[in-house]
Design a protein around this motif. Structure first.
Motif, PDB file in Angstrom:
ATOM      1  N   GLN A   1       0.823  -1.215   0.000  1.00 19.96           N
ATOM      2  CA  GLN A   1       0.000   0.000   0.000  1.00 19.96           C
ATOM      3  C   GLN A   1       0.859   1.268   0.000  1.00 19.96           C
ATOM      4  O   GLN A   1       0.508   2.251  -0.649  1.00 19.96           O
ATOM      5  CB  GLN A   1      -0.932  -0.002   1.214  1.00 19.96           C
ATOM      6  CG  GLN A   1      -1.973   1.109   1.208  1.00 19.96           C
ATOM      7  CD  GLN A   1      -2.930   0.998   0.025  1.00 19.96           C
ATOM      8  OE1 GLN A   1      -3.056  -0.075  -0.584  1.00 19.96           O
ATOM      9  NE2 GLN A   1      -3.587   2.095  -0.317  1.00 19.96           N
TER      10      GLN A   1
ATOM     11  N   TYR B   1       1.907   2.015  -3.476  1.00 16.03           N
ATOM     12  CA  TYR B   1       0.808   2.602  -4.252  1.00 16.03           C
ATOM     13  C   TYR B   1       0.614   4.075  -3.876  1.00 16.03           C
ATOM     14  O   TYR B   1       0.406   4.924  -4.754  1.00 16.03           O
ATOM     15  CB  TYR B   1      -0.485   1.823  -4.022  1.00 16.03           C
ATOM     16  CG  TYR B   1      -1.643   2.384  -4.808  1.00 16.03           C
ATOM     17  CD1 TYR B   1      -1.779   2.104  -6.167  1.00 16.03           C
ATOM     18  CD2 TYR B   1      -2.583   3.206  -4.202  1.00 16.03           C
ATOM     19  CE1 TYR B   1      -2.829   2.631  -6.903  1.00 16.03           C
ATOM     20  CE2 TYR B   1      -3.641   3.746  -4.927  1.00 16.03           C
ATOM     21  CZ  TYR B   1      -3.754   3.453  -6.280  1.00 16.03           C
ATOM     22  OH  TYR B   1      -4.796   3.988  -7.001  1.00 16.03           O
ATOM     23  N   CYS B   2       0.669   4.381  -2.591  1.00 12.96           N
ATOM     24  CA  CYS B   2       0.537   5.780  -2.144  1.00 12.96           C
ATOM     25  C   CYS B   2       1.607   6.655  -2.793  1.00 12.96           C
ATOM     26  O   CYS B   2       1.334   7.775  -3.241  1.00 12.96           O
ATOM     27  CB  CYS B   2       0.645   5.866  -0.627  1.00 12.96           C
ATOM     28  SG  CYS B   2      -0.739   5.149   0.284  1.00 12.96           S
TER      29      CYS B   2
ATOM     30  N   ASP C   1      -7.181   2.873  -0.628  1.00 13.20           N
ATOM     31  CA  ASP C   1      -7.720   2.200  -1.807  1.00 13.20           C
ATOM     32  C   ASP C   1      -6.621   1.965  -2.836  1.00 13.20           C
ATOM     33  O   ASP C   1      -5.533   2.526  -2.751  1.00 13.20           O
ATOM     34  CB  ASP C   1      -8.834   3.040  -2.432  1.00 13.20           C
ATOM     35  CG  ASP C   1      -9.960   3.323  -1.450  1.00 13.20           C
ATOM     36  OD1 ASP C   1     -10.342   2.389  -0.720  1.00 13.20           O
ATOM     37  OD2 ASP C   1     -10.440   4.474  -1.405  1.00 13.20           O
ATOM     38  N   GLN C   2      -6.928   1.130  -3.831  1.00 14.16           N
ATOM     39  CA  GLN C   2      -6.061   0.947  -4.982  1.00 14.16           C
ATOM     40  C   GLN C   2      -6.922   0.726  -6.229  1.00 14.16           C
ATOM     41  O   GLN C   2      -8.060   0.247  -6.132  1.00 14.16           O
ATOM     42  CB  GLN C   2      -5.135  -0.271  -4.803  1.00 14.16           C
ATOM     43  CG  GLN C   2      -3.998  -0.060  -3.814  1.00 14.16           C
ATOM     44  CD  GLN C   2      -2.898  -1.099  -4.003  1.00 14.16           C
ATOM     45  OE1 GLN C   2      -2.609  -1.518  -5.132  1.00 14.16           O
ATOM     46  NE2 GLN C   2      -2.269  -1.495  -2.901  1.00 14.16           N
ATOM     47  N   THR C   3      -6.367   1.059  -7.379  1.00 19.71           N
ATOM     48  CA  THR C   3      -7.093   0.828  -8.626  1.00 19.71           C
ATOM     49  C   THR C   3      -6.947  -0.611  -9.106  1.00 19.71           C
ATOM     50  O   THR C   3      -7.789  -1.102  -9.853  1.00 19.71           O
ATOM     51  CB  THR C   3      -6.584   1.785  -9.726  1.00 19.71           C
ATOM     52  OG1 THR C   3      -5.166   1.646  -9.845  1.00 19.71           O
ATOM     53  CG2 THR C   3      -6.911   3.233  -9.373  1.00 19.71           C
ATOM     54  N   ASN C   4      -5.880  -1.274  -8.682  1.00 27.96           N
ATOM     55  CA  ASN C   4      -5.672  -2.673  -9.044  1.00 27.96           C
ATOM     56  C   ASN C   4      -6.727  -3.532  -8.324  1.00 27.96           C
ATOM     57  O   ASN C   4      -6.758  -3.572  -7.091  1.00 27.96           O
ATOM     58  CB  ASN C   4      -4.269  -3.114  -8.643  1.00 27.96           C
ATOM     59  CG  ASN C   4      -3.936  -4.521  -9.106  1.00 27.96           C
ATOM     60  OD1 ASN C   4      -4.815  -5.350  -9.348  1.00 27.96           O
ATOM     61  ND2 ASN C   4      -2.642  -4.801  -9.228  1.00 27.96           N
TER      62      ASN C   4
ATOM     63  N   TYR D   1      -5.807  -5.647  -5.274  1.00 30.21           N
ATOM     64  CA  TYR D   1      -5.466  -5.038  -3.986  1.00 30.21           C
ATOM     65  C   TYR D   1      -6.397  -3.867  -3.646  1.00 30.21           C
ATOM     66  O   TYR D   1      -6.055  -3.006  -2.848  1.00 30.21           O
ATOM     67  CB  TYR D   1      -4.032  -4.509  -4.033  1.00 30.21           C
ATOM     68  CG  TYR D   1      -2.986  -5.536  -4.391  1.00 30.21           C
ATOM     69  CD1 TYR D   1      -2.695  -6.589  -3.541  1.00 30.21           C
ATOM     70  CD2 TYR D   1      -2.277  -5.440  -5.601  1.00 30.21           C
ATOM     71  CE1 TYR D   1      -1.728  -7.533  -3.866  1.00 30.21           C
ATOM     72  CE2 TYR D   1      -1.307  -6.377  -5.937  1.00 30.21           C
ATOM     73  CZ  TYR D   1      -1.033  -7.421  -5.065  1.00 30.21           C
ATOM     74  OH  TYR D   1      -0.082  -8.355  -5.394  1.00 30.21           O
TER      75      TYR D   1
ATOM     76  N   ARG E   1      -6.290  -7.166   0.287  1.00 27.33           N
ATOM     77  CA  ARG E   1      -4.837  -7.210   0.525  1.00 27.33           C
ATOM     78  C   ARG E   1      -4.510  -8.211   1.641  1.00 27.33           C
ATOM     79  O   ARG E   1      -3.503  -8.927   1.573  1.00 27.33           O
ATOM     80  CB  ARG E   1      -4.305  -5.806   0.853  1.00 27.33           C
ATOM     81  CG  ARG E   1      -4.400  -4.853  -0.325  1.00 27.33           C
ATOM     82  CD  ARG E   1      -3.591  -3.595  -0.115  1.00 27.33           C
ATOM     83  NE  ARG E   1      -4.110  -2.710   0.913  1.00 27.33           N
ATOM     84  CZ  ARG E   1      -5.091  -1.832   0.731  1.00 27.33           C
ATOM     85  NH1 ARG E   1      -5.702  -1.740  -0.456  1.00 27.33           N
ATOM     86  NH2 ARG E   1      -5.487  -1.040   1.710  1.00 27.33           N
TER      87      ARG E   1
END
Length: 360
Positions: free
Chosen positions: A268, A271-272, A281-284, A287, A293
């Motif tokens: 995470q 991603y941040c 959150d994530q777009t993938n 995850y 996750r």
């Protein structure tokens, strides 16, 4: 007045007395003693308070740079921005240390500036709402400004693209010369605790462009040290100026690092850093949520997640003293936490992003 035989005679209808040489001599002694005392009292009353900035000298602060009057006003400022509420209140605090038998007063605050604009004298405060809610312009033509600006720059940490911030400490003095005192970098005096040393180490890592795997693991251990020191202190949130949950439980076991939780937190944090935003959150799709996750990294008893951006040394302290992210650190509101993992990544905007994942 009549002068006779080396004496002075004063007379009136109501008063008559003679000042003999011995009396005059005694009066002279009294005047010689009293006048300097009176003069010293007057001078003391007219003495002006000066302020001296704590600048880095190895692993300590030495107070050798005089602070210009308007810059001192910035550091002393504690009122919220007009009409913008308590979330814009500066993080000002004052404290004292007794050094060599004398109580000495210090003032601390967190200030920020647009990095290229420091030369123009514009300063703002780091507040809960961010930065830039209110500004103060300093006189850069003040003879003291140059030395102060250099000292401030040496304390600075970049926290977002084009911005710098610094936790500053200055000492209050009645003298026009530097005080021969030294503090630890966090403003404490004397031997540092393991948690204080850990924060110093995080500050050093914060200055790096990236972290090696070994440095990343060290940073996780430093964050754990800070977390467990706070977890063991039932007065932690009261001491940190928090507004709620001030009565904390005692006797909690220390948190331990777990590799699965480190991996989830690192995923995470990466991603941040990619999106330049602290988010959960994530777009993938793989995850996209915390629950997904947990599943992906084999975590069966996962609990919560905390995410934040800014200097490494701010974490986990910022979460633990906040009024939103404190619960897992002390097993509050049915959040039973025994293990934790940390993730750290740096975005190409120069900002660090930190994530903690909790479970049991």
């Amino acid at each position: 007045m009549n002068q006779q035989s080396g004496s002075i005679l004063f007379s009136s209808d109501r008063l008559k007395f003679k000042l003999t040489p011995i009396v005059l001599f005694l009066i002279g002694i009294v005047v010689a003693i009293v006048l300097p005392l009176l003069n010293g009292t007057i001078v003391h009353a007219q003495e002006k308070t000066t302020y001296w900035l704590g600048v880095k000298d190895g692993q300590e602060l030495s107070f050798t740079v005089q602070v210009p009057a308007d810059a001192a006003a910035v550091i002393l400022h504690k009122d919220p921005a007009p009409g913008k509420g308590n979330s814009t209140k500066p993080r000002y605090r004052t404290f004292t240390h007794t050094i060599n038998g004398k109580e000495i007063v210090f003032h601390a605050n967190e200030i920020a500036w647009e990095t290229p604009q420091l030369s123009t004298g514009g300063l703002t405060w780091v507040v809960d709402a961010g930065v830039g809610a209110d500004w103060m312009e300093c006189n850069t033509k003040d003879p003291l400004w140059g030395g102060f600006a250099r000292g401030l720059s040496a304390l600075a940490t970049p926290f977002s693209e084009g911005w710098s911030q610094a936790k500053v400490i200055m000492v209050e003095s009645r003298e026009n010369s530097p005080l021969s005192i030294r503090l630890n970098l966090d403003g404490t005096f004397g031997e540092q605790s393991p948690a204080q040393v850990a924060i110093q180490k995080l500050t050093e890592l914060n200055a790096k462009g990236s972290l090696s795997e070994e440095e990343l693991n060290q940073a996780r251990k430093y964050m754990l040290e800070v977390a467990n020191a706070g977890r063991a202190n039932p007065d932690y949130r009261r001491q940190m100026g928090s507004k709620v949950a001030l009565d904390l439980p005692t006797g909690l076991p220390p948190l331990v690092l777990d590799e699965k939780y480190n991996n989830a937190a690192q995923n995470q944090a990466d991603y941040c850093a990619e999106v330049k935003q602290a988010t959960h959150d994530q777009t993938n799709p793989k995850y996209a949520t915390l629950g997904l996750r947990f599943k992906e990294f084999g975590i069966q008893n996962g609990g919560a997640e905390a995410a934040g951006g800014g200097p490494l040394q701010n974490y986990p302290t910022a979460w633990m003293k906040s009024d939103t992210h404190y619960r897992p650190w002390w097993n509050l509101d049915n959040q039973v936490t025994t293990v934790v993992g940390f993730g750290i990544a740096k975005g190409d905007n120069g900002n660090w992003y930190s994530v903690a994942v909790f479970g049991n």
